[in-house]
Design a protein around this motif. Sequence first.
Motif, PDB file in Angstrom:
ATOM      1  N   PHE A 195      36.126  79.541  63.931  1.00  0.00           N
ATOM      2  CA  PHE A 195      34.915  79.130  63.474  1.00  0.00           C
ATOM      3  C   PHE A 195      34.714  78.220  61.853  1.00  0.00           C
ATOM      4  O   PHE A 195      35.130  76.629  61.926  1.00  0.00           O
ATOM      5  N   VAL A 215      35.040  73.722  61.713  1.00  0.00           N
ATOM      6  CA  VAL A 215      34.085  73.224  61.070  1.00  0.00           C
ATOM      7  C   VAL A 215      35.185  72.693  59.862  1.00  0.00           C
ATOM      8  O   VAL A 215      34.809  71.455  59.375  1.00  0.00           O
ATOM      9  N   LEU A 216      35.930  72.766  59.354  1.00  0.00           N
ATOM     10  CA  LEU A 216      37.427  72.799  58.536  1.00  0.00           C
ATOM     11  C   LEU A 216      37.767  71.025  58.989  1.00  0.00           C
ATOM     12  O   LEU A 216      37.780  70.294  58.306  1.00  0.00           O
ATOM     13  N   LEU A 217      38.149  71.690  60.199  1.00  0.00           N
ATOM     14  CA  LEU A 217      38.740  70.065  60.960  1.00  0.00           C
ATOM     15  C   LEU A 217      37.860  69.440  62.236  1.00  0.00           C
ATOM     16  O   LEU A 217      38.739  68.016  62.488  1.00  0.00           O
ATOM     17  N   ARG A 218      36.945  70.314  62.562  1.00  0.00           N
ATOM     18  CA  ARG A 218      36.577  69.234  64.216  1.00  0.00           C
ATOM     19  C   ARG A 218      37.416  68.378  64.877  1.00  0.00           C
ATOM     20  O   ARG A 218      37.107  67.481  64.588  1.00  0.00           O
ATOM     21  N   VAL A 269      45.388  68.133  66.227  1.00  0.00           N
ATOM     22  CA  VAL A 269      44.355  67.795  65.122  1.00  0.00           C
ATOM     23  C   VAL A 269      45.450  66.054  65.080  1.00  0.00           C
ATOM     24  O   VAL A 269      44.022  64.863  65.253  1.00  0.00           O
ATOM     25  N   PHE A 314      43.850  70.515  56.548  1.00  0.00           N
ATOM     26  CA  PHE A 314      42.821  70.215  55.827  1.00  0.00           C
ATOM     27  C   PHE A 314      43.030  69.059  54.748  1.00  0.00           C
ATOM     28  O   PHE A 314      42.161  68.131  55.016  1.00  0.00           O
ATOM     29  N   ALA A 315      43.590  69.436  54.017  1.00  0.00           N
ATOM     30  CA  ALA A 315      44.306  68.147  53.018  1.00  0.00           C
ATOM     31  C   ALA A 315      44.962  67.219  53.710  1.00  0.00           C
ATOM     32  O   ALA A 315      45.012  66.244  52.653  1.00  0.00           O
ATOM     33  N   THR A 316      45.553  67.777  54.690  1.00  0.00           N
ATOM     34  CA  THR A 316      47.055  66.084  54.437  1.00  0.00           C
ATOM     35  C   THR A 316      45.986  66.054  56.008  1.00  0.00           C
ATOM     36  O   THR A 316      47.482  64.534  56.411  1.00  0.00           O
ATOM     37  N   THR A 317      45.095  66.218  56.362  1.00  0.00           N
ATOM     38  CA  THR A 317      44.983  64.934  57.738  1.00  0.00           C
ATOM     39  C   THR A 317      44.006  64.867  58.327  1.00  0.00           C
ATOM     40  O   THR A 317      42.516  65.354  57.565  1.00  0.00           O
TER      41      THR A 317
END
Lengths: 92, 240
Positions: free
Chosen positions: B150, B154-157, B195, B237-240
Amino acid sequence: MTKLGQWLCGLALLGSAWAALALAPPGLQLPAPLRQALLPLPLYLLVAFGCYSLATVGYRLATFNDCEEAAAELQEHISAARADLRRRGLRF
Amino acid sequence: MAAGGTDKFSVLLPTYNERENLPLVVWLLVRTFQESGNNFEIIIIDDGSPDGTQEVAEQLEGIYGSDKIIVREVISVLFSSGTAYIHGMKHATGNFIVIMDADLSHHVSLYFIKQKEGNFDIVSGTRYKGNGGVHGWDLKRKLISRGANFITQVLLRPGASDLTGSFRLYRKEVLQKLMEKCVSKGYVFQMEMIVRARQLGYTIGEVPISFVDRVYGESKLGGNEIVSFLKGLLTLFATT
């Protein structure tokens, strides 16, 4: 843009909109009751999201499939495999 | 493309101490491919296992032929899925690459291979949709799995329902392109592949798979794994 970047932009946008409307100096023409309602909005949204998360994860947990058939089938395959491989000369 | 036409499937099997499971996995793969009429090869990349995995692999090569079973040993301090795949791909002659674990946790199925007919660039097995699922998991493990998924959604969709499953089919050139771009290690690497694939516009199809808990051997899901998962997730999350 990274996901983090998207989130920061989104939060900045919503945050400034909220600040402008809810914390506005008397310059902006929004009636007081409306401003008062807008003030706790971020907190409400956070709580709502929390509830949504719990409900979603709970639902998905409850509906997580248990593959009984697949497990049984796998055991059969394993027996067949071991027998066949032994026949072909594999030394386990 | 017609089924069983000019397509060839290369299966990459990274192994470490899989002496028990390896013959069974290979047998299942051989049978599945023979039933589907597809041309295939199985590339076993062993990380210097001390339990005799390589010896068993060589026996299998003797049984099935060295055009079907290719055994490579890689002894590397930094062995990870990524290293194994890089080495494996050097020897792969197929135009489709199947990546899976050698621990019998993935229920090999014909359906999976047929799905590539949907002309997807990537086909990913999912435990969370359709009649996909798990066996032998207690409530705690299921909860952690769903919770982690989950947060990931939420974070990466990511546009795929299961990022940490590692049963996948890639077109060879797609996998090569993704391997150049992905930098993570371990299973975070698997997540990053999906991703990045979405970002590059590749099509991803999903097929339900059954994840049957390790028949031989121990599966671990402790605090350490969870922490490293979160770290990996936040990095993506921070790099893609």
